[in-house]
Enzyme design. Sequence first.
Site, PDB file in Angstrom:
ATOM      1  N   CYS A  66       0.880  -1.163   0.000  1.00 29.08           N
ATOM      2  CA  CYS A  66       0.000   0.000   0.000  1.00 29.08           C
ATOM      3  C   CYS A  66       0.915   1.208   0.000  1.00 29.08           C
ATOM      4  CB  CYS A  66      -0.860   0.059   1.261  1.00 29.08           C
ATOM      5  SG  CYS A  66      -2.103  -1.235   1.359  1.00 29.08           S
ATOM      6  N   LYS A  72       6.336 -11.398 -19.163  1.00 32.94           N
ATOM      7  CA  LYS A  72       5.603 -10.211 -19.647  1.00 32.94           C
ATOM      8  C   LYS A  72       4.228 -10.612 -20.162  1.00 32.94           C
ATOM      9  CE  LYS A  72       7.934  -8.384 -18.002  1.00 32.94           C
ATOM     10  NZ  LYS A  72       8.100  -7.514 -16.875  1.00 32.94           N
ATOM     11  N   TRP A 103      -3.994  -1.756  -1.602  1.00 31.87           N
ATOM     12  CA  TRP A 103      -3.952  -3.025  -2.337  1.00 31.87           C
ATOM     13  C   TRP A 103      -4.530  -4.036  -1.358  1.00 31.87           C
ATOM     14  CZ3 TRP A 103      -1.847  -7.956  -2.137  1.00 31.87           C
ATOM     15  CH2 TRP A 103      -1.740  -8.647  -3.355  1.00 31.87           C
ATOM     16  N   ASN A 147       0.216   0.620   6.080  1.00 29.33           N
ATOM     17  CA  ASN A 147       0.850  -0.145   5.010  1.00 29.33           C
ATOM     18  C   ASN A 147       1.453  -1.375   5.676  1.00 29.33           C
ATOM     19  OD1 ASN A 147       2.267  -1.152   2.848  1.00 29.33           O
ATOM     20  ND2 ASN A 147       3.910   0.343   2.975  1.00 29.33           N
ATOM     21  N   GLY A 148       0.776  -2.509   5.535  1.00 25.66           N
ATOM     22  CA  GLY A 148       1.268  -3.718   6.189  1.00 25.66           C
ATOM     23  C   GLY A 148       0.117  -4.640   6.514  1.00 25.66           C
ATOM     24  N   LYS A 159       3.279  -3.069  -7.778  1.00 23.28           N
ATOM     25  CA  LYS A 159       4.646  -2.922  -8.274  1.00 23.28           C
ATOM     26  C   LYS A 159       5.698  -3.277  -7.245  1.00 23.28           C
ATOM     27  CE  LYS A 159       7.492  -0.322 -11.334  1.00 23.28           C
ATOM     28  NZ  LYS A 159       7.578  -1.455 -12.273  1.00 23.28           N
ATOM     29  N   ARG A 214       1.951   1.252  -5.812  1.00 22.56           N
ATOM     30  CA  ARG A 214       2.019   0.365  -4.651  1.00 22.56           C
ATOM     31  C   ARG A 214       0.682  -0.319  -4.360  1.00 22.56           C
ATOM     32  NH1 ARG A 214       6.630   1.578  -1.672  1.00 22.56           N
ATOM     33  NH2 ARG A 214       5.790   0.437   0.092  1.00 22.56           N
ATOM     34  N   GLU A 258      11.887 -13.987 -19.084  1.00 20.33           N
ATOM     35  CA  GLU A 258      11.326 -12.647 -18.909  1.00 20.33           C
ATOM     36  C   GLU A 258      10.252 -12.368 -19.971  1.00 20.33           C
ATOM     37  OE1 GLU A 258      11.043 -10.469 -16.837  1.00 20.33           O
ATOM     38  OE2 GLU A 258      10.705  -8.550 -17.824  1.00 20.33           O
TER      39      GLU A 258
END
Length: 612
Positions: free
Chosen positions: A26, A494, A96, A122-123, A607, A51, A490
Amino acid sequence: MQLVIVSDITRRKLDYINVTLILKMCGIFGYKGKKGALNTILTGLKRLEYRGYDSWGVSSLKKGKISVAKKVGAIGDIKVLEREDNAVIGIGHTRWATHGGVTKVNAHPHYASDKSFVLAQNGIVENYQNLKRRLAARGYKFISETDTEIIVRLIEDELKRSKGLQKAIIWAFKKLQGRNTIILLTKAGRIFAVRNGSPLVVGVGKDEIFIASDTLSFADKTDDVIFVDNLEMVVLDDEGVNIFRVSDGKRRKYKLQKLDHRDVSIDKAGFPHYMLKEIVEQKHTVREAVQYSIEELKGLMKSIKSAKNVYTVGSGTASFAAGQIAYFLRKYASIPAVELKAYEVDSYKQLFQKNDLIIAVSQSGETADTIEAIDAAKAREAKVASIVNMVGSSIPRMSDYPFFTRSGPEICVVSTKAFTSQVAWGLLLAFSVAGKHKFVKRSIEEFSKKLEKYFNEDLFKNIRKLAKELLRKEHIFVLGREQNYYMSLEGALKLKETAYKHAEGFASGELKHGVIALIEKRTPVFVIVSEDDVKDDLLSAAAEVKARGAWVIGISSKNNELFDNFIPTVDAGIADPIAKVITFQLLAYYLAVELGNTPDKPRNLAKSVTVK
Ligand code: M6R
């Protein structure tokens, strides 16, 4: 404003290794200044949106009253909330979701029952069920389904006994298990924030102070920052910033640090999405990543040469870059470097030794898994180098040799330019160790020039056409080898992230050992072919899958009769893996667009994975 800072990093209640971690990301943002608090918070939250982006909320204080506005969805326009923005203090949060669905009620901040303060987190409160049961037994009611509301009620409960809010916050904070960084706005015009695990930084501008999850969120306002350590409490009031340690309430003075924020702009620059903008930006960012002089690399090079073992670590895309860097060190500098997955640290941490070097790779510099691996290495006195994009983040601060990719903010949740910059930096490092510093810089410079021409409408049209043909395919395979092995991984990632397709990257050598059983008529198989020693092996693999009906798509600088489709790439010499992976980035982008997905914010992803 006067600055008094106190900290204690020696007596931690918890550290990254000991905590049982759960995934949650978050963003929090607090502001105290002259005016325009809501707009400033909103701008800050927009910069933190990477975030978490399912819901958000802002809170401000006016005429002794705290107001809260929450919304589900992307961060919107503050004018929706308030016409005149006269507030001088406030906090905000971008969420989030973990505990409780994506609803307005569950969005933060959460009010105290008497509206004397609001709180955002945030947590994750890992012991929230126990705490909730106990609080419910004492008569507390809960409005939301979140673990965060438990912290609010705990503080309220303690306020009945404690002398003052500060003590009640600390008491409640100590009852929490997990990694929790919290921020509170009070009716008395103060902001409290306490850090455990999830990052917290203070920015000090002229007559204004910011508290946030990262420095990027206020990078357009000030370069002067204070890093808050774990188990420290920040108190922001009319006297300025004070930081207390949670353990005993003591404080110490601290100096402001200056951050070098080069490119902090976060607009789309005319592109429809950040993802496309960031893909195209690679024509410059690969060059930025290799600007380090031989002098600047000297310490790390010496450490690589004298290290007993050299390991590279990262998570997700960064782990593929870490693999590529280890490959470059082996291939071009004869250094026996090995890539380790950061999240598997428990399986190898006992092997770290005093003379080892670990090279940590991360865009955000905050990934919990990677930090855990670094902590484990440091605990056994290994040296740490890092290549990170986010200036001012935790990983460079933990490193003996911190390096930056200098790619500018990567806003799209899906990593593109940060990855190729990490790979470019890996080339710089390996060739510098091999005594070819000038050569590698020249090569990347030439590659960057070729990319300038490569990104054009014809390329975009070509890849978009292929994306349309792939729309209904559910399984996609990508074959690479040697320098393109990690690119196959990778490239497949994607496609998973933005197109939600099952895509698998394989070393082409793996094919005959089992993978070939998956090939059916018209199964799309991408074959990454460079002009290198393993070109013929790749072409043989293409022939083998084609013989079994596969649809072969060649990613190469030269066409071949085996290819049913051909996406031409730049012939980039040592930088060829970068040239190849760009195709997959563009394909992933156009697949997302064609499927109606959101390329910048794929479902379920955030992210920065700051806890595990
Ligand atoms: O910030 P980091 O580079 O440490 O992040 C690591 C991974 O979480 C990240 O690369 C992730 O895999 C991205 N979704 C890739 O697009």
